[in-house]
Design a protein around this motif. Structure first.
Motif, PDB file in Angstrom:
ATOM      1  N   ALA A 211       0.823  -1.073   0.021  1.00  0.00           N
ATOM      2  CA  ALA A 211      -0.057  -0.082  -0.177  1.00  0.00           C
ATOM      3  C   ALA A 211       0.733   1.069   0.036  1.00  0.00           C
ATOM      4  O   ALA A 211       0.629   2.204  -0.749  1.00  0.00           O
ATOM      5  CB  ALA A 211      -0.978   0.028   1.021  1.00  0.00           C
ATOM      6  N   LEU A 212       1.832   1.267   0.844  1.00  0.00           N
ATOM      7  CA  LEU A 212       2.878   2.540   0.703  1.00  0.00           C
ATOM      8  C   LEU A 212       3.502   2.470  -0.350  1.00  0.00           C
ATOM      9  O   LEU A 212       3.804   3.752  -1.030  1.00  0.00           O
ATOM     10  CB  LEU A 212       3.622   2.448   1.869  1.00  0.00           C
ATOM     11  CG  LEU A 212       3.302   2.501   3.538  1.00  0.00           C
ATOM     12  CD1 LEU A 212       4.472   2.110   4.301  1.00  0.00           C
ATOM     13  CD2 LEU A 212       3.020   3.895   3.537  1.00  0.00           C
ATOM     14  N   THR A 213       3.890   1.506  -1.085  1.00  0.00           N
ATOM     15  CA  THR A 213       4.585   1.312  -2.619  1.00  0.00           C
ATOM     16  C   THR A 213       3.552   2.118  -3.626  1.00  0.00           C
ATOM     17  O   THR A 213       4.008   3.163  -4.536  1.00  0.00           O
ATOM     18  CB  THR A 213       5.071   0.241  -2.904  1.00  0.00           C
ATOM     19  OG1 THR A 213       5.648  -0.384  -1.952  1.00  0.00           O
ATOM     20  CG2 THR A 213       5.569   0.371  -4.420  1.00  0.00           C
ATOM     21  N   PHE A 214       2.357   1.695  -3.488  1.00  0.00           N
ATOM     22  CA  PHE A 214       1.242   2.539  -4.346  1.00  0.00           C
ATOM     23  C   PHE A 214       1.211   4.049  -4.195  1.00  0.00           C
ATOM     24  O   PHE A 214       1.433   4.569  -5.035  1.00  0.00           O
ATOM     25  CB  PHE A 214       0.001   1.601  -3.974  1.00  0.00           C
ATOM     26  CG  PHE A 214      -1.467   2.379  -4.580  1.00  0.00           C
ATOM     27  CD1 PHE A 214      -1.455   2.190  -6.235  1.00  0.00           C
ATOM     28  CD2 PHE A 214      -2.017   3.083  -3.849  1.00  0.00           C
ATOM     29  CE1 PHE A 214      -2.685   2.798  -6.531  1.00  0.00           C
ATOM     30  CE2 PHE A 214      -3.084   3.754  -4.648  1.00  0.00           C
ATOM     31  CZ  PHE A 214      -3.585   3.527  -5.880  1.00  0.00           C
TER      32      PHE A 214
ATOM     33  N   ALA B 297       3.490   5.875  -2.663  1.00  0.00           N
ATOM     34  CA  ALA B 297       4.652   6.584  -3.063  1.00  0.00           C
ATOM     35  C   ALA B 297       4.899   6.788  -4.713  1.00  0.00           C
ATOM     36  O   ALA B 297       5.423   7.937  -4.927  1.00  0.00           O
ATOM     37  CB  ALA B 297       6.010   5.714  -2.562  1.00  0.00           C
ATOM     38  N   TYR B 298       4.423   5.904  -5.340  1.00  0.00           N
ATOM     39  CA  TYR B 298       4.454   6.352  -6.835  1.00  0.00           C
ATOM     40  C   TYR B 298       3.347   7.119  -7.411  1.00  0.00           C
ATOM     41  O   TYR B 298       3.484   7.877  -8.263  1.00  0.00           O
ATOM     42  CB  TYR B 298       4.348   4.844  -7.599  1.00  0.00           C
ATOM     43  CG  TYR B 298       5.901   3.986  -7.618  1.00  0.00           C
ATOM     44  CD1 TYR B 298       6.535   4.434  -8.768  1.00  0.00           C
ATOM     45  CD2 TYR B 298       6.209   3.386  -6.653  1.00  0.00           C
ATOM     46  CE1 TYR B 298       7.714   3.793  -9.019  1.00  0.00           C
ATOM     47  CE2 TYR B 298       7.702   2.838  -6.868  1.00  0.00           C
ATOM     48  CZ  TYR B 298       8.403   2.919  -7.818  1.00  0.00           C
ATOM     49  OH  TYR B 298       9.315   2.301  -8.081  1.00  0.00           O
ATOM     50  N   VAL B 299       1.995   6.982  -6.800  1.00  0.00           N
ATOM     51  CA  VAL B 299       0.892   7.522  -7.508  1.00  0.00           C
ATOM     52  C   VAL B 299       0.877   8.964  -6.900  1.00  0.00           C
ATOM     53  O   VAL B 299       0.576  10.045  -7.516  1.00  0.00           O
ATOM     54  CB  VAL B 299      -0.404   6.933  -7.005  1.00  0.00           C
ATOM     55  CG1 VAL B 299      -1.571   7.432  -7.600  1.00  0.00           C
ATOM     56  CG2 VAL B 299      -0.295   5.458  -7.991  1.00  0.00           C
ATOM     57  N   LEU B 300       1.037   9.340  -5.716  1.00  0.00           N
ATOM     58  CA  LEU B 300       0.935  10.550  -4.928  1.00  0.00           C
ATOM     59  C   LEU B 300       2.086  10.769  -3.875  1.00  0.00           C
ATOM     60  O   LEU B 300       1.669  10.824  -2.687  1.00  0.00           O
ATOM     61  CB  LEU B 300      -0.597  10.707  -4.327  1.00  0.00           C
ATOM     62  CG  LEU B 300      -1.146  12.153  -4.210  1.00  0.00           C
ATOM     63  CD1 LEU B 300      -1.148  12.529  -5.739  1.00  0.00           C
ATOM     64  CD2 LEU B 300      -2.307  12.092  -3.669  1.00  0.00           C
ATOM     65  N   PRO B 301       3.353  11.016  -4.320  1.00  0.00           N
ATOM     66  CA  PRO B 301       4.375  11.295  -3.434  1.00  0.00           C
ATOM     67  C   PRO B 301       4.174  12.315  -2.311  1.00  0.00           C
ATOM     68  O   PRO B 301       3.504  13.574  -2.793  1.00  0.00           O
ATOM     69  CB  PRO B 301       5.539  11.666  -4.394  1.00  0.00           C
ATOM     70  CG  PRO B 301       4.969  11.037  -5.604  1.00  0.00           C
ATOM     71  CD  PRO B 301       3.667  11.262  -5.633  1.00  0.00           C
ATOM     72  N   GLY B 302       4.456  12.247  -1.081  1.00  0.00           N
ATOM     73  CA  GLY B 302       4.014  13.210  -0.177  1.00  0.00           C
ATOM     74  C   GLY B 302       2.639  13.021   0.507  1.00  0.00           C
ATOM     75  O   GLY B 302       2.468  13.203   1.597  1.00  0.00           O
ATOM     76  N   LEU B 303       1.840  12.112  -0.203  1.00  0.00           N
ATOM     77  CA  LEU B 303       0.666  11.900   0.551  1.00  0.00           C
ATOM     78  C   LEU B 303       0.229  10.311   0.423  1.00  0.00           C
ATOM     79  O   LEU B 303      -0.605   9.763   0.375  1.00  0.00           O
ATOM     80  CB  LEU B 303      -0.593  12.401  -0.101  1.00  0.00           C
ATOM     81  CG  LEU B 303      -0.951  13.933  -0.093  1.00  0.00           C
ATOM     82  CD1 LEU B 303      -1.852  14.595  -0.967  1.00  0.00           C
ATOM     83  CD2 LEU B 303      -1.120  14.458   1.541  1.00  0.00           C
TER      84      LEU B 303
ATOM     85  N   LEU C 235       8.476   8.131 -19.872  1.00  0.00           N
ATOM     86  CA  LEU C 235       8.197   6.830 -19.537  1.00  0.00           C
ATOM     87  C   LEU C 235       7.616   7.085 -18.067  1.00  0.00           C
ATOM     88  O   LEU C 235       7.036   5.880 -17.509  1.00  0.00           O
ATOM     89  CB  LEU C 235       9.246   5.918 -19.705  1.00  0.00           C
ATOM     90  CG  LEU C 235       9.458   5.039 -20.932  1.00  0.00           C
ATOM     91  CD1 LEU C 235      10.650   4.277 -20.916  1.00  0.00           C
ATOM     92  CD2 LEU C 235       8.348   4.396 -21.197  1.00  0.00           C
ATOM     93  N   ALA C 236       7.829   7.889 -17.240  1.00  0.00           N
ATOM     94  CA  ALA C 236       7.540   7.984 -15.948  1.00  0.00           C
ATOM     95  C   ALA C 236       6.188   7.676 -15.585  1.00  0.00           C
ATOM     96  O   ALA C 236       5.964   7.030 -14.766  1.00  0.00           O
ATOM     97  CB  ALA C 236       8.143   9.607 -15.345  1.00  0.00           C
ATOM     98  N   PRO C 237       5.313   8.297 -16.550  1.00  0.00           N
ATOM     99  CA  PRO C 237       3.789   7.798 -16.046  1.00  0.00           C
ATOM    100  C   PRO C 237       3.473   6.371 -16.155  1.00  0.00           C
ATOM    101  O   PRO C 237       2.416   5.797 -15.742  1.00  0.00           O
ATOM    102  CB  PRO C 237       3.021   8.846 -17.110  1.00  0.00           C
ATOM    103  CG  PRO C 237       3.946   9.797 -17.393  1.00  0.00           C
ATOM    104  CD  PRO C 237       5.638   9.243 -17.353  1.00  0.00           C
ATOM    105  N   VAL C 238       4.009   5.763 -17.261  1.00  0.00           N
ATOM    106  CA  VAL C 238       3.994   4.385 -17.433  1.00  0.00           C
ATOM    107  C   VAL C 238       4.475   3.737 -16.329  1.00  0.00           C
ATOM    108  O   VAL C 238       3.803   2.571 -15.891  1.00  0.00           O
ATOM    109  CB  VAL C 238       4.530   4.112 -18.931  1.00  0.00           C
ATOM    110  CG1 VAL C 238       4.712   2.539 -19.219  1.00  0.00           C
ATOM    111  CG2 VAL C 238       4.156   4.660 -20.145  1.00  0.00           C
TER     112      VAL C 238
ATOM    113  N   VAL D 240       4.651   4.644 -13.250  1.00  0.00           N
ATOM    114  CA  VAL D 240       3.725   4.770 -12.222  1.00  0.00           C
ATOM    115  C   VAL D 240       2.573   3.975 -12.569  1.00  0.00           C
ATOM    116  O   VAL D 240       2.083   3.334 -11.350  1.00  0.00           O
ATOM    117  CB  VAL D 240       3.309   6.567 -12.021  1.00  0.00           C
ATOM    118  CG1 VAL D 240       2.175   6.586 -11.356  1.00  0.00           C
ATOM    119  CG2 VAL D 240       4.401   7.214 -11.683  1.00  0.00           C
ATOM    120  N   ALA D 241       1.996   3.807 -13.653  1.00  0.00           N
ATOM    121  CA  ALA D 241       0.959   3.061 -13.778  1.00  0.00           C
ATOM    122  C   ALA D 241       1.325   1.584 -13.758  1.00  0.00           C
ATOM    123  O   ALA D 241       0.595   0.642 -12.963  1.00  0.00           O
ATOM    124  CB  ALA D 241       0.579   2.997 -15.555  1.00  0.00           C
ATOM    125  N   GLY D 242       2.536   1.005 -14.057  1.00  0.00           N
ATOM    126  CA  GLY D 242       2.829  -0.332 -13.870  1.00  0.00           C
ATOM    127  C   GLY D 242       3.017  -0.465 -12.317  1.00  0.00           C
ATOM    128  O   GLY D 242       2.365  -1.559 -11.751  1.00  0.00           O
TER     129      GLY D 242
END
Length: 420
Positions: free
Chosen positions: A105-108, A110-116, A271-274, A276-278
């Protein structure tokens, strides 16, 4: 053995199941804390983690062929070593995988919404727990789609890291993490990183649970484990090489979303958004599977009265272990509020290493006519599980020992009451 389970799965099917369990969220999270302690020797730690995974998976596969029941080492420990060891295996799995849920969950977040990442992680656990209450499960077809997508993302990361701009690191050994010489291996750091990297391999034993549904399980399961582990090791090795080449151990160790940072530094920012999606797909898929798996282990332990019997209740309409799922979801949320990503990974690794140590000990009790593995395999697996668990971060070891002490106390109290 339950009626109605058809043996339809071949080696390829079993390999896909294993890859869906291993090629997941761990690869997006574990390299950063491992690089912080192993530095340029990260690849040695990765090989060590793979060796431990192979021994553990081989022992589990042979045990699964003899005891084709749900529960894994919880069952193997009870059958081969006694109720206490089975209980400790189940307890280690439950607490370890609960921490794995928190790490996913924390990995999710960290990639999707860093800081929150923390509130987003809590929301993800709450949402997936709610889905599980309604019986939503990841199908085999969805698992295949997730595997293909995540492998494609990791391939893109590898290519970017190997062919992109490496001016940040100026070669392999430009950076040295904190006070150590990258040319001189820090044995303790290598072992500690091996224990942390073991987290990324967790899930391979899911192949062993297919004993009732694969054709010729005694032959198919060990072969599938070897193939799945081999593919996973190659993928992780290439990711590690790309990360070290592009970021170096210091940047790799200090970035909460290292693979996104890798493609940016390599000159492939698009590629960064890809990535993040992965990471999002991998973590949510793994989190959903973990929540389901832990709740079912809690259910099995509650039925044996190794956990409160109230947790064994099954919803009469949806046929789901509602109380167990709510208990697991609540425990993960509590852990999210007090632990960071590295602590969650270390604590998870400690619990799961203890679980597999018991599985290897149980495999030592197998006889030759039961398909016992070569004795060196469970002996090596048991020894390495103990060593890697002992060399994890001190906070992880202390917390793990405290949780096992609590578990032993609960076991003793419940057994004393049962004997009255």
């Amino acid at each position: 053995m339950p009626e109605g389970l058809a043996r339809r799965l071949g080696t390829t099917d079993a390999v896909v199941v294993g890859l869906s369990a291993m090629i997941g969220a761990g690869v997006f999270a574990v390299f950063a804390p491992a690089a912080a302690v192993a530095g340029d020797w990260l690849l040695v730690s990765l090989a060590l983690a793979a060796a431990v995974a192979y021994c553990n998976a081989t022992s589990s596969a042979r045990l699964a062929a003899v005891h084709p029941e749900s529960g894994g080492a919880y069952v193997y420990g009870r059958r081969r070593l006694g109720p206490l060891w089975g209980y400790l295996a189940g307890w280690g799995f439950t607490v370890g995988k609960t921490a794995s849920c928190a790490a996913m969950a924390l990995t999710f977040g960290a990639y999707v919404l860093p800081g929150l990442e923390r509130p987003l992680a809590v929301g993800a656990v709450a949402a997936l727990t709610l889905l599980n209450l309604f019986g939503v499960q990841r199908s085999a077809g969805v698992a295949r789609i997730i595997v293909v997508f995540v492998l494609a993302v990791l391939l893109a990361v590898i290519v970017a890291g190997l062919v992109g701009d490496d001016s940040v690191t100026f070669g392999w050994f430009s950076y040295s993490p904190l006070p150590y010489d990258p040319y001189a291996p820090d044995i303790w750091g290598i072992l500690q990183a091996g224990g942390l990297l073991f987290f990324a391999f967790a899930g391979y034993a899911r192949i062993a649970t297919l004993g009732e549904e694969v054709r010729d399980p005694a032959r198919t399961i060990p072969r599938a484990i070897r193939i799945a582990l081999g593919i996973t090791l190659v993928v992780y090795l290439l990711v590690a090489v790309a990360a070290l080449r592009t970021l170096g151990p210091v940047l790799l160790a200090t970035r909460p979303a290292p693979l996104s940072e890798l493609v940016r530094e390599a000159g492939f920012g698009w590629l960064a958004p890809v990535v993040v999606a992965g990471a999002a797909v991998a973590t949510l898929g793994a989190l959903l599977a973990l929540l389901l798996g832990v709740s079912r282990t809690v259910l099995a332990m509650a039925r044996e009265r190794d956990l409160p019997g109230a947790l064994a209740a099954v919803d009469p309409v949806r046929q789901t272990p509602r109380r167990a799922e709510l208990a697991v979801g609540g425990a993960v949320i509590v852990l999210l509020l007090v632990a960071d990503l590295r602590e969650a990974i270390g604590f998870s690794s400690f619990g799961v290493l203890a679980y597999y140590a018991i599985a290897n000990a149980a495999a030592l009790r197998l006889h030759r006519d039961e398909g016992a593995p070569p004795r060196a395999v469970p002996v090596t697996g048991l020894a390495l599980c103990v060593v890697l668990a002992a060399t994890l971060p001190v906070t992880s070891v202390v917390a793990g020992l405290a949780v096992f002490a609590i578990g032993l106390t609960i076991y003793a109290v419940r057994r004393r009451r049962a004997d009255r």
